[in-house]
Design an enzyme around this catalytic site. Structure first.
Site, PDB file in Angstrom:
ATOM      1  N   GLU A   1     -28.086   4.303 -28.330  1.00  0.00           N
ATOM      2  CA  GLU A   1     -27.737   5.356 -27.371  1.00  0.00           C
ATOM      3  C   GLU A   1     -28.352   4.981 -26.023  1.00  0.00           C
ATOM      4  O   GLU A   1     -29.547   4.776 -25.921  1.00  0.00           O
ATOM      5  CB  GLU A   1     -28.253   6.718 -27.841  1.00  0.00           C
ATOM      6  CG  GLU A   1     -28.117   7.839 -26.828  1.00  0.00           C
ATOM      7  CD  GLU A   1     -26.719   7.982 -26.223  1.00  0.00           C
ATOM      8  OE1 GLU A   1     -25.756   8.158 -26.974  1.00  0.00           O
ATOM      9  OE2 GLU A   1     -26.589   7.898 -24.974  1.00  0.00           O
TER      10      GLU A   1
ATOM     11  N   ASP B   1     -17.763   2.844 -21.141  1.00  0.00           N
ATOM     12  CA  ASP B   1     -18.350   1.538 -21.477  1.00  0.00           C
ATOM     13  C   ASP B   1     -17.510   0.774 -22.506  1.00  0.00           C
ATOM     14  O   ASP B   1     -17.552  -0.446 -22.562  1.00  0.00           O
ATOM     15  CB  ASP B   1     -19.784   1.700 -22.026  1.00  0.00           C
ATOM     16  CG  ASP B   1     -20.761   2.214 -20.979  1.00  0.00           C
ATOM     17  OD1 ASP B   1     -20.292   2.805 -19.985  1.00  0.00           O
ATOM     18  OD2 ASP B   1     -21.978   2.027 -21.154  1.00  0.00           O
TER      19      ASP B   1
ATOM     20  N   THR C   1     -14.996  28.160 -20.649  1.00  0.00           N
ATOM     21  CA  THR C   1     -14.290  27.962 -21.922  1.00  0.00           C
ATOM     22  C   THR C   1     -12.961  28.707 -22.034  1.00  0.00           C
ATOM     23  O   THR C   1     -12.834  29.867 -21.620  1.00  0.00           O
ATOM     24  CB  THR C   1     -15.190  28.323 -23.125  1.00  0.00           C
ATOM     25  OG1 THR C   1     -14.441  28.098 -24.318  1.00  0.00           O
ATOM     26  CG2 THR C   1     -15.655  29.757 -23.106  1.00  0.00           C
ATOM     27  N   GLU C   2     -12.023  27.977 -22.622  1.00  0.00           N
ATOM     28  CA  GLU C   2     -10.698  28.493 -22.899  1.00  0.00           C
ATOM     29  C   GLU C   2     -10.747  29.717 -23.815  1.00  0.00           C
ATOM     30  O   GLU C   2      -9.827  30.534 -23.837  1.00  0.00           O
ATOM     31  CB  GLU C   2      -9.992  27.388 -23.677  1.00  0.00           C
ATOM     32  CG  GLU C   2      -8.562  27.303 -23.508  1.00  0.00           C
ATOM     33  CD  GLU C   2      -8.139  25.858 -23.697  1.00  0.00           C
ATOM     34  OE1 GLU C   2      -8.633  25.208 -24.629  1.00  0.00           O
ATOM     35  OE2 GLU C   2      -7.335  25.413 -22.886  1.00  0.00           O
TER      36      GLU C   2
ATOM     37  N   ARG D   1      -2.788  23.451 -21.195  1.00  0.00           N
ATOM     38  CA  ARG D   1      -3.710  23.237 -20.079  1.00  0.00           C
ATOM     39  C   ARG D   1      -3.072  22.609 -18.851  1.00  0.00           C
ATOM     40  O   ARG D   1      -3.322  23.012 -17.727  1.00  0.00           O
ATOM     41  CB  ARG D   1      -4.841  22.315 -20.518  1.00  0.00           C
ATOM     42  CG  ARG D   1      -5.804  22.965 -21.445  1.00  0.00           C
ATOM     43  CD  ARG D   1      -6.804  21.961 -21.894  1.00  0.00           C
ATOM     44  NE  ARG D   1      -7.687  22.558 -22.883  1.00  0.00           N
ATOM     45  CZ  ARG D   1      -8.573  21.881 -23.579  1.00  0.00           C
ATOM     46  NH1 ARG D   1      -8.701  20.591 -23.402  1.00  0.00           N
ATOM     47  NH2 ARG D   1      -9.341  22.485 -24.446  1.00  0.00           N
TER      48      ARG D   1
HETATM   49  C1  LIG Z   1     -17.036  20.503 -20.740  1.00  0.00           C
HETATM   50  C2  LIG Z   1     -16.357  20.023 -22.003  1.00  0.00           C
HETATM   51  C3  LIG Z   1     -15.920  20.937 -22.964  1.00  0.00           C
HETATM   52  C4  LIG Z   1     -15.291  20.489 -24.127  1.00  0.00           C
HETATM   53  N1  LIG Z   1     -14.893  21.413 -25.071  1.00  0.00           N
HETATM   54  C5  LIG Z   1     -14.348  20.978 -26.242  1.00  0.00           C
HETATM   55  C6  LIG Z   1     -14.015  21.896 -27.277  1.00  0.00           C
HETATM   56  O1  LIG Z   1     -14.231  23.087 -27.173  1.00  0.00           O
HETATM   57  N2  LIG Z   1     -13.468  21.411 -28.415  1.00  0.00           N
HETATM   58  C7  LIG Z   1     -13.226  20.065 -28.607  1.00  0.00           C
HETATM   59  O2  LIG Z   1     -12.723  19.672 -29.667  1.00  0.00           O
HETATM   60  N3  LIG Z   1     -13.543  19.174 -27.635  1.00  0.00           N
HETATM   61  C8  LIG Z   1     -14.098  19.592 -26.477  1.00  0.00           C
HETATM   62  N4  LIG Z   1     -14.436  18.681 -25.506  1.00  0.00           N
HETATM   63  C9  LIG Z   1     -14.184  17.270 -25.785  1.00  0.00           C
HETATM   64  C10 LIG Z   1     -15.274  16.738 -26.740  1.00  0.00           C
HETATM   65  O3  LIG Z   1     -16.535  17.131 -26.252  1.00  0.00           O
HETATM   66  C11 LIG Z   1     -15.206  15.224 -26.852  1.00  0.00           C
HETATM   67  O4  LIG Z   1     -13.907  14.832 -27.203  1.00  0.00           O
HETATM   68  C12 LIG Z   1     -16.165  14.707 -27.913  1.00  0.00           C
HETATM   69  O5  LIG Z   1     -17.434  15.269 -27.740  1.00  0.00           O
HETATM   70  C13 LIG Z   1     -16.266  13.206 -27.848  1.00  0.00           C
HETATM   71  O6  LIG Z   1     -17.267  12.790 -28.774  1.00  0.00           O
HETATM   72  P1  LIG Z   1     -17.707  11.270 -28.772  1.00  0.00           P
HETATM   73  O7  LIG Z   1     -18.751  11.114 -29.820  1.00  0.00           O
HETATM   74  O8  LIG Z   1     -16.500  10.404 -28.866  1.00  0.00           O
HETATM   75  O9  LIG Z   1     -18.302  11.010 -27.303  1.00  0.00           O
HETATM   76  P2  LIG Z   1     -19.623  11.569 -26.625  1.00  0.00           P
HETATM   77  O10 LIG Z   1     -20.070  12.836 -27.216  1.00  0.00           O
HETATM   78  O11 LIG Z   1     -19.415  11.514 -25.154  1.00  0.00           O
HETATM   79  O12 LIG Z   1     -20.712  10.468 -27.061  1.00  0.00           O
HETATM   80  C14 LIG Z   1     -20.687   9.139 -26.573  1.00  0.00           C
HETATM   81  C15 LIG Z   1     -22.116   8.638 -26.510  1.00  0.00           C
HETATM   82  O13 LIG Z   1     -22.108   7.228 -26.269  1.00  0.00           O
HETATM   83  C16 LIG Z   1     -23.164   6.902 -25.395  1.00  0.00           C
HETATM   84  N5  LIG Z   1     -22.869   5.603 -24.779  1.00  0.00           N
HETATM   85  C17 LIG Z   1     -21.888   5.333 -23.876  1.00  0.00           C
HETATM   86  N6  LIG Z   1     -21.901   4.017 -23.576  1.00  0.00           N
HETATM   87  C18 LIG Z   1     -22.905   3.454 -24.292  1.00  0.00           C
HETATM   88  C19 LIG Z   1     -23.415   2.123 -24.394  1.00  0.00           C
HETATM   89  N7  LIG Z   1     -22.902   1.118 -23.692  1.00  0.00           N
HETATM   90  N8  LIG Z   1     -24.470   1.890 -25.229  1.00  0.00           N
HETATM   91  C20 LIG Z   1     -25.036   2.924 -25.931  1.00  0.00           C
HETATM   92  N9  LIG Z   1     -24.601   4.203 -25.852  1.00  0.00           N
HETATM   93  C21 LIG Z   1     -23.532   4.459 -25.059  1.00  0.00           C
HETATM   94  C22 LIG Z   1     -23.165   8.067 -24.420  1.00  0.00           C
HETATM   95  O14 LIG Z   1     -24.389   8.152 -23.714  1.00  0.00           O
HETATM   96  C23 LIG Z   1     -22.915   9.256 -25.353  1.00  0.00           C
HETATM   97  O15 LIG Z   1     -24.114   9.812 -25.839  1.00  0.00           O
HETATM   98  C24 LIG Z   1     -15.069  19.108 -24.332  1.00  0.00           C
HETATM   99  C25 LIG Z   1     -15.510  18.182 -23.374  1.00  0.00           C
HETATM  100  C26 LIG Z   1     -16.153  18.636 -22.221  1.00  0.00           C
HETATM  101  C27 LIG Z   1     -16.626  17.615 -21.218  1.00  0.00           C
END
Ligand SMILES: Cc1cc2nc3c(=O)[nH]c(=O)nc-3n(C[C@H](O)[C@H](O)[C@H](O)COP(=O)(O)OP(=O)(O)OC[C@H]3O[C@@H](n4cnc5c(N)ncnc54)[C@H](O)[C@@H]3O)c2cc1C
Length: 359
Positions: free
Chosen positions: A61, A249, A282-283, A307
């Site tokens: 991370e 990334d 939030t929606e 949306r």
């Molecule tokens: C404001 C907001 C509200 C949302 N509401 C909803 C909702 O209600 N319902 C829903 O289903 N989705 C929602 N989403 C979308 C949802 O949050 C994301 O689709 C989901 O969290 C993505 O999860 P993830 O694990 O793929 O990425 P993330 O949770 O973004 O995790 C990726 C991680 O990788 C790390 N990382 C990146 N590059 C590197 C690297 N090179 N080396 C090491 N670590 C790295 C980052 O620091 C991060 O911690 C929302 C998004 C936002 C921004």
């Protein structure tokens, strides 16, 4: 003889500092079965599952904390045929869910991927609840024809619940979580199999982790305006509600090993945000009955529209400014709305007339 001694001394003077510098800058490589890059919901879940199946796992991370964009998610997690839906006698089906997603995606979605999402959605909910997550509440959101958005009791935000549950499971597991360790390169061997991941830590040290598999779970690129404008120039000038960690990334990591990308230009805008706080509203407020009016007090659209359509309608309003109005009946079952009140971005009044004056 004298000359040889001098050469040895000179060599020693050169080599010792070089090896010291090497040891300081580069750590010796370690070896595990799986390296997972990114500790959001995706990466933490993948790490736990890999460990469950007997693999040794390093979870990298880049930030000093886990959670990425996941911790920002508020409305909930969409799933079909769950015990929570059955308990409430919600008549939903995989096909209705599929059609809702296709409609929201203007039919451009990959049906194969939607099916993976739908077929595994109920299991994903149970997997999280088995780990201790509270996903007891079910609501309806814009773009969905049925109530299938699972969230904690009392309408609390989903993201913090999921991150709390997963990070506590990671702590209890043998997954080697390395905060502030950023993956910078994935290397393949001659047969195109993953060989190692190159990492840089918070002191600037670079080291390799040898592995048999890698899971790239670095999230999206919505936190980087440079990236989203590059892929969709229409979004120039847009603000983001994404985490600063969402810098795409995966693009460089995967591009270097020959990955192909698709649909990068399809970036969804969210209609209700507070531009001052860069915060998404939030929606679920609209789902619970909140209405939108423009600065002339006119309700201009169906709040439950998809949306992107609602965003277009909103941008066509005078001064591109609208108000989201909700009452106590909407607020009470939706604890997430209290955050906006605490942040002082909500104007409150007992009468509509007074509210209009405040706005
Ligand atoms: C404001 C907001 C509200 C949302 N509401 C909803 C909702 O209600 N319902 C829903 O289903 N989705 C929602 N989403 C979308 C949802 O949050 C994301 O689709 C989901 O969290 C993505 O999860 P993830 O694990 O793929 O990425 P993330 O949770 O973004 O995790 C990726 C991680 O990788 C790390 N990382 C990146 N590059 C590197 C690297 N090179 N080396 C090491 N670590 C790295 C980052 O620091 C991060 O911690 C929302 C998004 C936002 C921004």
């Amino acid at each position: 003889m004298e000359k040889i001694k001098i050469v040895i001394i000179i060599l020693a003077m050169v080599l010792i500092p070089i090896s010291l510098a090497y040891w300081f800058l580069f750590e010796p490589a370690i070896k595990v079965d799986v390296v997972v890059i990114g500790a959001g919901a995706g990466g933490m879940s993948a790490s736990l599952e890999a460990e469950n199946q007997g693999s040794s796992v390093v979870l990298l991370e880049k930030m000093p904390y886990v959670g990425g964009n996941t911790v920002r998610a508020t409305a909930g997690m969409n799933a079909v045929l769950t015990p929570q839906q059955k308990e409430r006698e919600i008549k939903d089906s995989k096909n209705i869910f599929l059609n809702d997603i296709l409609e929201s995606g203007h039919g451009l979605n990959s049906v194969e991927l939607i099916e993976v999402l739908i077929d595994n959605s109920a299991d994903a909910v149970s997997w999280l609840t088995d780990l201790g997550a509270d996903l007891d509440d079910v609501g309806i959101l814009a773009g969905h024809s049925k109530a299938r958005t699972h969230r904690p009791s009392g309408g609390q935000p989903i993201g913090s619940e999921v991150v709390k549950t997963l990070s506590s499971a990671i702590q209890k597991s043998s997954v080697d979580l390395r905060l502030e360790h950023k993956a910078v390169e994935i290397e393949l061997d001659r047969d195109d199999k993953v060989k190692k991941v190159q990492v840089i830590d918070n002191t600037g040290k670079i080291y390799d982790i040898k592995c048999n598999s890698v899971v790239v779970a670095t999230g999206g690129f919505g936190g980087s305006s440079e990236q989203f404008v590059y892929y969709n120039p229409n979004l120039k000038g847009y603000h983001t509600t994404n985490s600063p960690s969402a810098t795409g990334d995966f693009i460089e990591l995967a591009d270097k090993i020959g990955a192909k990308f698709t649909d990068m230009e399809y970036i969804q805008t969210h209609p209700t945000v507070s531009p001052h706080y860069g915060m998404l509203i939030t929606e679920a407020i609209r789902g619970n009955g909140g209405i939108l009016v423009n600065n002339q007090g006119v309700r201009f659209a169906d709040e439950m529209k998809n949306r992107d359509h609602l965003s277009e309608d909103l941008l066509a309003q005078p001064d591109r400014e609208v108000y989201l109005i909700f009452n106590e009946d909407i607020r009470q079952p939706l604890a997430a709305s209290d955050d906006y009140i605490d942040m002082n971005i909500v104007l409150s009044s007992d009468t509509i007339e007074e509210l209009a004056r405040l706005g």
